[in-house]
Enzyme design. Structure first.
Site, short mmCIF file in Angstrom:
data_model
loop_
_atom_site.label_atom_id
_atom_site.label_comp_id
_atom_site.label_asym_id
_atom_site.label_seq_id
_atom_site.Cartn_x
_atom_site.Cartn_y
_atom_site.Cartn_z
N GLY A 71 11.88 21.76 -61.17
CA GLY A 71 11.59 21.57 -62.59
C GLY A 71 10.91 22.79 -63.34
O GLY A 71 11.50 22.90 -64.71
N THR A 72 10.11 23.42 -62.48
CA THR A 72 9.35 24.58 -63.25
C THR A 72 10.50 25.55 -63.66
O THR A 72 10.63 26.01 -64.96
CB THR A 72 8.49 25.27 -62.44
N GLN A 179 9.96 13.40 -64.77
CA GLN A 179 9.30 12.33 -64.40
C GLN A 179 10.12 10.89 -64.79
O GLN A 179 9.92 9.74 -64.29
CB GLN A 179 7.80 12.17 -64.89
N SER A 199 14.06 17.62 -61.49
CA SER A 199 13.57 17.88 -60.31
C SER A 199 14.08 17.14 -59.21
O SER A 199 13.80 15.91 -59.33
CB SER A 199 12.28 18.19 -60.29
N HIS A 201 12.54 16.59 -55.90
CA HIS A 201 11.64 16.26 -55.15
C HIS A 201 10.61 14.93 -55.67
O HIS A 201 9.99 14.32 -54.97
CB HIS A 201 10.54 17.10 -54.53
N THR A 237 22.29 33.28 -54.10
CA THR A 237 23.23 32.16 -53.36
C THR A 237 22.52 30.65 -53.37
O THR A 237 21.46 30.54 -53.18
CB THR A 237 23.14 32.77 -52.02
N CYS A 325 -1.11 20.22 -60.37
CA CYS A 325 -1.41 21.48 -60.70
C CYS A 325 -3.18 21.30 -61.11
O CYS A 325 -3.90 22.37 -60.79
CB CYS A 325 -0.70 22.10 -61.80
C1 LIG Z 1 6.83 16.49 -66.02
C2 LIG Z 1 6.93 17.57 -65.11
N1 LIG Z 1 7.60 18.87 -65.30
C3 LIG Z 1 7.67 19.57 -64.38
C4 LIG Z 1 7.39 19.58 -63.31
C5 LIG Z 1 7.60 20.64 -62.12
O1 LIG Z 1 8.69 20.32 -61.54
P1 LIG Z 1 8.87 21.09 -59.88
O2 LIG Z 1 7.50 20.85 -59.06
O3 LIG Z 1 10.20 20.92 -59.28
O4 LIG Z 1 8.82 22.63 -60.28
C6 LIG Z 1 6.75 18.63 -62.84
C7 LIG Z 1 6.01 18.48 -61.44
O5 LIG Z 1 4.83 17.91 -61.26
C8 LIG Z 1 6.50 17.43 -63.51
O6 LIG Z 1 5.68 16.42 -63.47
#
Ligand SMILES: Cc1ncc(COP(=O)(O)O)c(C=O)c1O
Length: 379
Positions: A71-72, A179, A199, A201, A237, A325
């Site tokens: 996600g990040t 989410q 994402s 996970h 890769t 976080c």
């Molecule tokens: C709304 C949201 N965006 C982005 C992320 C980040 O995703 P990732 O952990 O896959 O980098 C999260 C993870 O907590 C999230 O809840």
């Protein structure tokens, strides 16, 4: 003591079928998808098939899916990629005050690099207003990034309405659906979404993999440079076992989506009913009409969150004070500040419970009993 994991919004356990698929992949398909020999072609085929599963799950075209590390990275690629490729059209970006830090911190850096960012406020239920989006839009706005579901309180934003509003505007519409994906139905074309982050996970897939949907017509630049993977949009890769695991998780959740949503909604009601039966005083943060099924954020008057979380952990419950976080830091949640203001007592007394794979009705009843015991003790 049975441990109860109710922190699925932070991360989720991998589904056993995902693990099996990944082990199989690691044993059988080690080739580099860019190699032209048999081993490479075998790996490439796995990626192609996974990409098809991802694209079908959101009504997109196959070439509109870019695999990333999660996600990040998807958020960074969407924001920075669009900002730098479109700066001749304008330097204004709109987002919200309650985004994940993957968006907020990227915006902060973009501000230092000469872009201007408007952070939309939210009401007490955690929703932005369409009127505020309209008012914030300018001729030089190039991107609007608004999350689909908030990770701390579960609020669902009016994504289709924003998509409709932006149809005749030059600004691209990005949504962080990390989410929402897997629990809410998503069709990117019907909802007017140009870019979307997902994402793995959070949906019982492996960590370190995700995708960015970017509509064919979106002009954006890569943020990772190197080889020509992902049609030159993201070098490196490919993480073949991760991508295959992610696609397996998508197939599973697709079949179970409605059943899971119904169960999680029932858990939310059950948890609140049981706490009320235990005569515990609490308030739900957010309005249930606009909440995703898996997240519930409750504030317990007079309770300090630090000792509450420690006590929950000691009694075998894994919950969180907000995003992974911000958990562990003493800073109040930026989401709750945006909803209730800096002086609100709720900033120090709110806990997020999030449901997922493996949770049962019995666990939720037990959760309520343990929470009630702790609240009584701490008061
Ligand atoms: C709304 C949201 N965006 C982005 C992320 C980040 O995703 P990732 O952990 O896959 O980098 C999260 C993870 O907590 C999230 O809840």
């Amino acid at each position: 003591m049975e441990r109860i994991y109710v922190d699925h919004a932070a991360t989720s356990p991998m589904h056993p079928m995902v693990i099996d698929a990944m082990i199989h992949e690691m044993n059988e398909t080690f080739g580099n998808p860019s190699s032209i020999h048999f081993f490479g072609r075998q790996a490439r085929q796995k990626i192609d098939e996974s990409r098809r599963i991802c694209s079908e799950s959101i009504g997109a075209k196959v070439n509109e899916i870019i695999f990333t590390s999660g996600g990040t990275e998807s958020d960074n690629l969407a924001l920075r990629g669009v900002a730098f490729s479109n700066k001749q059209k304008g330097k204004h970006i709109i987002t919200t005050m309650i985004e994940h830090h993957a968006i907020l911190n990227t915006c902060k850096v973009l501000e230092k690099e000469g872009f201007e960012v408007t952070y939309l406020p939210v009401d007490e239920s955690g929703r932005i207003s369409i009127e505020d989006v309209k008012k914030a839009l300018r001729d030089d706005t190039i991107l609007v990034s608004i999350m689909m579901v908030n990770n701390e309180v579960g609020t669902v934003q009016p994504i289709k309405e924003i998509g409709d509003l932006l149809k005749d505007h030059q600004a691209y519409f990005h949504t962080d659906a990390v989410q929402a994906y897997g629990l809410l139905p998503i069709n990117v074309y019907e909802m007017g979404i140009d870019l979307m982050s997902v994402s793995s996970h959070k949906i019982n897939g492996p960590k370190g993999v995700g995708f960015l949907f970017a509509k064919e017509s979106v002009v954006f630049s890569p943020q990772v440079f190197g080889g020509e993977q992902e049609r030159k949009r993201r070098a490196g890769t490919e993480n073949v076992p991760g991508i295959v695991g992610f696609a397996t998780a998508i197939q599973i959740i697709k079949q179970e989506r409605e059943e899971r949503s119904t169960s999680y909604l029932a858990y939310r009601t059950l948890l609140m009913d049981e706490l009320s039966n235990e005569q515990i005083e609490f308030e739900m943060n957010g309005n249930s009409t606009y909440l995703a099924p898996h997240v519930i954020n409750l504030s317990f008057k007079g309770i300090s969150i630090e000792s509450f979380l420690v006590n929950l952990d000691l009694s075998g419950i894994a919950a969180s004070s907000g995003s992974a976080c911000t958990a562990g830091s003493i800073d109040p949640s930026h989401v709750l500040v945006a909803m209730f203001g800096k002086g609100s007592e709720k900033l120090r007394s709110s806990v997020r419970f999030s449901f997922g794979l493996g949770n049962t009705e019995e666990q939720i009843k037990e959760l309520a009993i343990r929470v009630a015991t702790i609240v009584r003790r701490l008061k």
